[in-house]
Design a protein around this motif. Structure first.
Motif, PDB file in Angstrom:
ATOM      1  N   ILE A 210       2.936 -29.506  34.081  1.00  0.00           N
ATOM      2  CA  ILE A 210       2.489 -28.386  34.885  1.00  0.00           C
ATOM      3  C   ILE A 210       3.297 -27.170  34.450  1.00  0.00           C
ATOM      4  O   ILE A 210       4.523 -27.150  34.588  1.00  0.00           O
ATOM      5  N   VAL A 211       2.619 -26.172  33.889  1.00  0.00           N
ATOM      6  CA  VAL A 211       3.287 -25.034  33.260  1.00  0.00           C
ATOM      7  C   VAL A 211       2.775 -23.737  33.881  1.00  0.00           C
ATOM      8  O   VAL A 211       1.555 -23.545  34.022  1.00  0.00           O
ATOM      9  N   GLN A 212       3.700 -22.863  34.275  1.00  0.00           N
ATOM     10  CA  GLN A 212       3.286 -21.542  34.765  1.00  0.00           C
ATOM     11  C   GLN A 212       2.551 -20.789  33.660  1.00  0.00           C
ATOM     12  O   GLN A 212       2.924 -20.881  32.478  1.00  0.00           O
ATOM     13  N   ASN A 249      -2.354 -19.141  37.333  1.00  0.00           N
ATOM     14  CA  ASN A 249      -1.121 -19.381  38.091  1.00  0.00           C
ATOM     15  C   ASN A 249      -0.325 -20.508  37.447  1.00  0.00           C
ATOM     16  O   ASN A 249       0.877 -20.384  37.186  1.00  0.00           O
ATOM     17  N   PHE A 250      -1.017 -21.628  37.194  1.00  0.00           N
ATOM     18  CA  PHE A 250      -0.411 -22.782  36.533  1.00  0.00           C
ATOM     19  C   PHE A 250      -1.453 -23.402  35.609  1.00  0.00           C
ATOM     20  O   PHE A 250      -2.656 -23.225  35.797  1.00  0.00           O
ATOM     21  N   ASN A 251      -0.970 -24.127  34.611  1.00  0.00           N
ATOM     22  CA  ASN A 251      -1.838 -24.903  33.736  1.00  0.00           C
ATOM     23  C   ASN A 251      -1.380 -26.348  33.718  1.00  0.00           C
ATOM     24  O   ASN A 251      -0.180 -26.623  33.573  1.00  0.00           O
ATOM     25  N   PHE A 252      -2.334 -27.256  33.886  1.00  0.00           N
ATOM     26  CA  PHE A 252      -2.057 -28.658  33.562  1.00  0.00           C
ATOM     27  C   PHE A 252      -2.306 -28.836  32.074  1.00  0.00           C
ATOM     28  O   PHE A 252      -3.327 -28.363  31.545  1.00  0.00           O
ATOM     29  N   ILE A 289       0.872 -29.162  41.318  1.00  0.00           N
ATOM     30  CA  ILE A 289       0.487 -30.446  41.873  1.00  0.00           C
ATOM     31  C   ILE A 289       1.458 -31.503  41.371  1.00  0.00           C
ATOM     32  O   ILE A 289       2.224 -31.283  40.427  1.00  0.00           O
ATOM     33  N   ASN A 290       1.428 -32.659  42.007  1.00  0.00           N
ATOM     34  CA  ASN A 290       2.272 -33.771  41.601  1.00  0.00           C
ATOM     35  C   ASN A 290       1.538 -34.613  40.571  1.00  0.00           C
ATOM     36  O   ASN A 290       0.438 -35.112  40.835  1.00  0.00           O
ATOM     37  N   ILE A 291       2.123 -34.751  39.389  1.00  0.00           N
ATOM     38  CA  ILE A 291       1.535 -35.533  38.307  1.00  0.00           C
ATOM     39  C   ILE A 291       2.673 -36.131  37.482  1.00  0.00           C
ATOM     40  O   ILE A 291       3.692 -35.476  37.256  1.00  0.00           O
ATOM     41  N   PRO A 292       2.576 -37.402  37.051  1.00  0.00           N
ATOM     42  CA  PRO A 292       3.643 -37.968  36.209  1.00  0.00           C
ATOM     43  C   PRO A 292       3.833 -37.169  34.925  1.00  0.00           C
ATOM     44  O   PRO A 292       2.865 -36.687  34.337  1.00  0.00           O
ATOM     45  N   LEU A 293       5.078 -37.028  34.493  1.00  0.00           N
ATOM     46  CA  LEU A 293       5.411 -36.281  33.283  1.00  0.00           C
ATOM     47  C   LEU A 293       5.038 -37.104  32.048  1.00  0.00           C
ATOM     48  O   LEU A 293       5.357 -38.285  31.958  1.00  0.00           O
TER      49      LEU A 293
END
Length: 323
Positions: A210-212, A249-252, A289-293
């Motif tokens: 998750i990257v701004q 705002n953010f990128n997955f 959001i919550n996501i495994p790295l």
């Protein structure tokens, strides 16, 4: 006559207490729809019940995620999964303004704003459409150690939409220079091979980053170098994707490995000593959001000898927060 008048008055007040809202969201011909019918509650409590089905097959969707998020704080107030019949219920909803969000992997998300300024009971009918994606701008660079003829075949599980030069039945055949310059049989020069396509089956990532938006360029510079792209290749990648990502705002972001290899197998003759394939799956997000790295160790590659490099990406809409 007097009784009829009273019944009419009661009916008018009942209709004023009811609200019906509808919204559609999709990139497909058939669109995801959400219809919510609310009426004022006679008891001091609010709830939403509903059913979620596939818009094409009418099959009930099990384990779809239904989230109620506060519009002001973006905090998740309630969250449930649909049962085996596609049904759900959100109970004991406090007064406030909310965004009702429905997510299921492989389908378009759909959402609707709801205002509980007083206690209400709502019923929702939600039909989800499959999300159509395209694999965008994979470009293939060939770097033999000496000038030689190379054949590149693409076994793609899907349909090719654009290729350049035009993809022949038996694959591209070009003469490649060590610096990456390519020549076709008509002595036309190219710097890479290009294709795009629609996959028959989507890749649904289970991990990623998750990257701004404003940090996307720096993130891509670091990760693309780690994965083996040189500066020229990374520059082209970033120039293509950054305008579509940095204002979010953010990128997955997820870099696909084995699943992409299975979806788009490359058969190259003569066989290269090193193959580097970077396929980015990305989705714009309003909030974290919550996501495994994702662990990129298995995708890291070091250039050695005759090398083939490919990069591309897909905009997806399948990432859901892990409750």
């Amino acid at each position: 006559m007097k009784a009829s008048f009273y019944y009419l008055v009661i009916l008018v007040f009942w209709l004023q207490a009811c609200t019906i809202q509808k919204k559609t969201v999709s990139s497909n011909e058939k669109k995801s729809t959400i219809v919510v019918n609310c009426k004022n509650s006679s008891v001091p409590a609010s709830y939403i019940t509903g059913k979620i089905t596939d818009i094409n097959t009418q099959d009930e969707i099990f384990n779809a995620k239904v989230i109620l998020r506060d519009l002001k704080t973006l905090q998740m107030i309630k969250g449930v999964l649909t049962d085996e019949h596609g049904d759900f219920k959100l109970s004991n909803i406090p007064l406030g303004q909310y965004n009702l969000i429905v997510e299921f992997e492989g389908y378009d998300d759909v959402d609707m704003n709801l205002n509980f300024d007083e206690h209400r009971t709502c019923s929702a009918e939600i039909k989800l459409a499959l999300y159509a994606i395209e694999v965008e701008k994979p470009v293939i660079y060939l770097y033999p150690q000496q000038r030689q003829k190379i054949n590149v075949k693409l076994n793609y599980a899907g349909s090719l939409t654009h290729t350049y030069p035009k993809y022949p039945e038996k694959g591209w055949t070009v003469t490649a220079e060590p610096n990456g310059t390519l020549w076709d049989e008509n002595n036309q020069e190219y710097y890479a091979l290009f294709w795009e396509g629609n996959p028959s089956k989507q890749i649904i990532p289970q991990d990623g980053f998750i990257v701004q938006g404003k940090e996307t360029a720096a993130f891509l510079e670091e990760k693309l170098a780690y994965l083996g792209l040189n500066r020229k290749e990374a520059n082209e990648f970033i120039m293509y994707w950054l305008p579509r990502m940095e204002e979010n705002n953010f990128n997955f972001i997820h870099f696909s490995g084995k699943q992409y290899e299975e979806q788009a197998a490359l058969i190259i003759n003569p066989k290269p000593e090193t193959i580097i394939r970077v396929m980015m799956l990305t989705q714009a997000l309003e909030y974290k959001i919550n996501i495994p790295l994702q662990d990129l160790n298995s995708l890291k590659n070091k250039r050695k000898g005759y090398t083939v490099v490919e990069w591309g990406g897909s905009l997806i809409n399948t990432i859901v927060e892990k409750l």
